[in-house]
Design an enzyme around this catalytic site. Structure first.
Site, PDB file in Angstrom:
ATOM      1  N   ASP A   1       0.852  -1.192   0.000  1.00 47.02           N
ATOM      2  CA  ASP A   1       0.000   0.000   0.000  1.00 47.02           C
ATOM      3  C   ASP A   1       0.883   1.236   0.000  1.00 47.02           C
ATOM      4  OD1 ASP A   1      -1.826   2.016   0.367  1.00 47.02           O
ATOM      5  OD2 ASP A   1      -2.932   1.004   1.956  1.00 47.02           O
TER       6      ASP A   1
ATOM      7  N   TRP B   1     -12.064  -4.021   3.931  1.00 44.17           N
ATOM      8  CA  TRP B   1     -11.088  -3.239   4.696  1.00 44.17           C
ATOM      9  C   TRP B   1     -11.802  -2.353   5.703  1.00 44.17           C
ATOM     10  CZ3 TRP B   1     -10.121   1.835   5.793  1.00 44.17           C
ATOM     11  CH2 TRP B   1      -8.872   2.118   6.361  1.00 44.17           C
TER      12      TRP B   1
ATOM     13  N   GLU C   1       0.596   5.185  -1.332  1.00 41.82           N
ATOM     14  CA  GLU C   1      -0.341   6.141  -1.910  1.00 41.82           C
ATOM     15  C   GLU C   1       0.163   7.588  -1.889  1.00 41.82           C
ATOM     16  OE1 GLU C   1      -4.532   5.307  -0.695  1.00 41.82           O
ATOM     17  OE2 GLU C   1      -3.600   3.820   0.633  1.00 41.82           O
TER      18      GLU C   1
ATOM     19  N   TYR D   1     -14.162   1.186  -3.611  1.00 41.85           N
ATOM     20  CA  TYR D   1     -14.824   1.985  -2.580  1.00 41.85           C
ATOM     21  C   TYR D   1     -15.829   2.932  -3.233  1.00 41.85           C
ATOM     22  CZ  TYR D   1     -10.924   0.771   0.569  1.00 41.85           C
ATOM     23  OH  TYR D   1      -9.991   0.115   1.334  1.00 41.85           O
TER      24      TYR D   1
ATOM     25  N   TYR E   1      -1.963  -2.110  -3.729  1.00 40.09           N
ATOM     26  CA  TYR E   1      -3.329  -1.697  -3.419  1.00 40.09           C
ATOM     27  C   TYR E   1      -3.773  -0.576  -4.371  1.00 40.09           C
ATOM     28  CZ  TYR E   1      -6.871   1.214  -1.204  1.00 40.09           C
ATOM     29  OH  TYR E   1      -7.974   1.989  -0.970  1.00 40.09           O
TER      30      TYR E   1
END
Length: 470
Positions: A145, A333, A147, A261, A219
Site C-alpha cells: 500500500d 477493509w 499512496e 470503494y 493496493y
C-alpha cells in the site's frame, strides 16, 4: 539538487537490465506460462471459488470487551486476532524508505522517486518482509500500500501535483539554460517515471523473491480516473490510455487489488453500481492485456462510512459483482477507528450476524455450487456479461489464450443476463424486505439457475464445462 549518481554508467546499465528483463525476456516467459496456468486463478481454499477476507483490526479492541465477531461461522477469512498481518493476508503500509513530500513541503528520503536511495530502501524492505511474513511458505495475499504518489507522472494531480512541480524544479536547476517549457516538462516526466518504476517494480519483485508463493500486488491498481468530486466515475479513454503507461506494474504483479470503494453518503445507488462496474471492466481489461486470466483479482471494498454500514443493496455490487466477474474474492477493509468502544463492537457483531454474514455465505455458497454444477468443480463461474467483456478485451489485444470460439462468443453475447442492465436501475435495489439474493440460494441440483453463467477453467482443464484434461 538532483543526485548525479543517477546518471552514472552503472545506473544506466541497471536501467537497461530492467528494461531488457521486462520487455524482452518476460514476454517470452509469460506466453509459455499463460498456456499452462488456466483461465482462472486457483481457489484460495479447496472448493471455494470465491472468498471474503476480513482486513479489519477488530480482534484486540473487541476481545478486550469479551466480544468475538463470528466471522468463521459465515465463512469469512481472517488473520489470527483479526490483525493486518497473518497467514491469510499481509498489508504493508509504506514499508522501507519511500520518498515522499509532506504537506508542509518537507522532503523525506529524496522526496521524489528519482532521488530515492533505492539500495537503502530495498535493504529495509527485505528486512520488513521477513519480519512480517516469517514463513517462506506463505501463500496468502500480500498487499503493498503506497499512496503518497502515483507511478505515472501525469496521474499526480490535485494534492499530489507537488511531485510534478518538484520534478520540474529539479530539471530547471540542473539545466538553467533551458527555456522551452515543453522540453523541461518532458524531461521531468521522463525522470519521474523512470525513478517510480525502478523503486515500485523493484520493491514488488524483491518481495516476490523472498515469499514466492504469496500473491503480491499494489493496493488500488488498476484504478479508474474521472472528474467527479466523489470519485464515482471512470473516464474513458483516459483511464485505459494512462493505465497502459504502467503496464509494467501489472506484468510484475502476481495479484491485482483494485479499489471499489464508493461513498453512500454522496452518491446514489445507481451511480455507485455504475462506478463499480466500470472499475471491474477496467480490471478485466488489465487482466486480458497484461497479467493473464490466471492472476488472482481481489478487489478492496470498505463497508462503513462514518455511522453508515453497507446495506444489502450496497453488498450487491460490493460483494456479488466481484464474485460474478470471476474474482478470487474480495477484501473487506476497515480501520481501527471503527472500534472506539464496546458499543461499536456490539454494533458490528449484530451487523455481521444479521446482514453481512448471511449475504457473504449466500454468495460464496452459490459460487461453490455453480462451480460444481456447470464447471465440474474444475472451474469458476463467470456471469455472461462479464465474460463477453473479457472476450472483447482478449480480442482487441490479440490474445489467443482463453479466447472462446467465435460461434460460442456470438451465442453468449446474445444471451447476456438481465442483471447487467438492472444494475443501473435505482428500483432494482429497493425491495420490500425480501433479499434479492435469495434467488441465488443453492438448492436442489438444477442447471437452469446457472444459465446466466459460463465457466473459466482451472489449470489442467478445458472445455465448456471444464471436463477435458489438458
Amino acid at each position: 539538487m538532483f543526485q548525479t549518481r543517477d546518471f552514472t554508467g552503472a545506473v544506466y546499465a541497471l536501467r537497461f537490465a530492467v528494461i531488457f528483463m521486462t520487455f524482452v525476456l518476460r514476454p517470452i516467459y509469460q506466453v509459455s506460462a499463460e498456456k499452462s496456468r488456466g483461465c482462472t486463478p486457483p481457489f484460495l481454499l479447496p472448493d471455494r471459488p470465491f472468498v471474503v477476507v476480513w482486513n479489519v483490526p477488530s480482534g484486540v479492541p473487541c476481545d478486550q470487551h469479551d466480544i468475538h465477531l463470528s466471522l468463521a461461522e459465515w465463512g469469512i477469512l481472517a488473520n489470527k486476532n483479526d490483525s493486518f498481518y497473518g497467514d491469510q493476508m499481509a498489508i504493508f503500509y509504506g514499508f522501507g524508505y519511500w520518498p515522499y513530500i509532506e504537506k508542509n513541503g518537507k522532503m523525506h528520503n529524496g522526496g521524489v522517486p528519482q532521488l530515492a536511495d533505492r539500495a537503502k530502501h530495498f535493504r529495509y524492505a527485505d528486512y520488513f518482509t521477513k519480519q512480517l511474513i516469517p514463513s517462506p511458505d506463505f501463500k496468502g495475499l500480500a498487499v503493498l500500500d503506497w499512496e503518497a504518489w502515483r507511478p505515472y507522472f501525469y496521474h499526480n494531480f490535485d494534492s499530489l501535483a507537488v511531485y510534478k512541480e518538484k520534478s520540474v524544479e529539479l530539471v530547471q536547476a540542473r539545466f538553467p539554460a533551458w527555456t522551452n517549457k515543453t522540453q523541461i516538462w518532458d524531461e521531468a516526466e521522463r525522470e519521474f517515471n523512470i525513478g517510480a518504476r525502478l523503486i515500485m517494480q523493484g520493491t514488488l519483485e524483491a518481495s516476490q523473491s523472498l515469499r514466492p508463493l504469496g500473491k503480491w500486488g499494489y493496493y488500488g491498481f488498476p484504478r479508474c480516473y474521472g472528474t467527479s468530486p466523489s470519485g464515482d466515475t471512470c473516464s474513458y479513454p483516459e483511464t485505459s490510455t494512462t493505465n497502459d503507461k504502467i503496464g509494467w506494474l501489472f506484468k510484475s504483479s502476481t495479484a491485482l487489488f483494485p479499489r471499489i470503494y464508493t461513498n453512500p453518503l454522496k452518491t446514489s445507488t445507481t451511480a455507485r453500481a455504475h462506478y463499480v462496474r466500470q472499475q471491474i471492466n477496467e480490471t478485466l481489461r488489465i487482466q486480458a492485456k497484461f497479467t493473464g486470466l490466471h492472476v488472482p483479482t481481489m478487489p478492496y471494498s470498505i463497508f462503513e462510512s462514518g455511522e453508515y454500514l453497507f446495506t444489502e443493496a450496497d453488498l450487491q455490487f460490493a460483494v456479488k459483482e466481484p464474485a460474478d466477474m470471476g474474482a478470487t474474492g474480495i477484501v473487506l477493509w476497515g480501520s481501527h477507528h471503527f472500534f472506539r468502544g464496546k458499543k461499536d463492537c456490539i454494533r458490528m457483531q449484530k451487523y455481521i450476524n444479521t446482514v453481512l454474514g448471511p449475504f457473504v455465505k449466500n454468495i460464496t455458497d452459490f459460487a461453490a455450487a455453480c462451480s460444481t454444477a456447470i464447471c465440474s468443480g474444475n472451474g469458476r463461474c463467470v456471469r455472461k456479461d462479464y465474460e463477453v467483456l473479457t472476450q472483447q478485451h482478449l480480442r482487441s489485444n490479440n490474445k489467443a489464450e482463453c479466447l472462446k470460439p467465435s460461434t460460442e462468443y456470438a451465442e453468449m453475447s446474445r444471451k447476456v443476463p438481465r442483471q447487467a442492465d438492472d444494475l443501473l436501475r435505482e428500483d432494482y435495489y429497493r425491495s420490500s424486505g425480501q433479499s434479492d439474493t435469495l434467488r441465488y440460494n443453492p438448492g436442489p441440483s438444477s442447471v437452469k439457475k446457472y444459465e446466466d453463467y459460463v465457466c473459466r477453467c482451472l489449470e489442467g482443464w478445458s472445455g465448456p464445462h471444464c471436463t477435458k484434461p489438458d
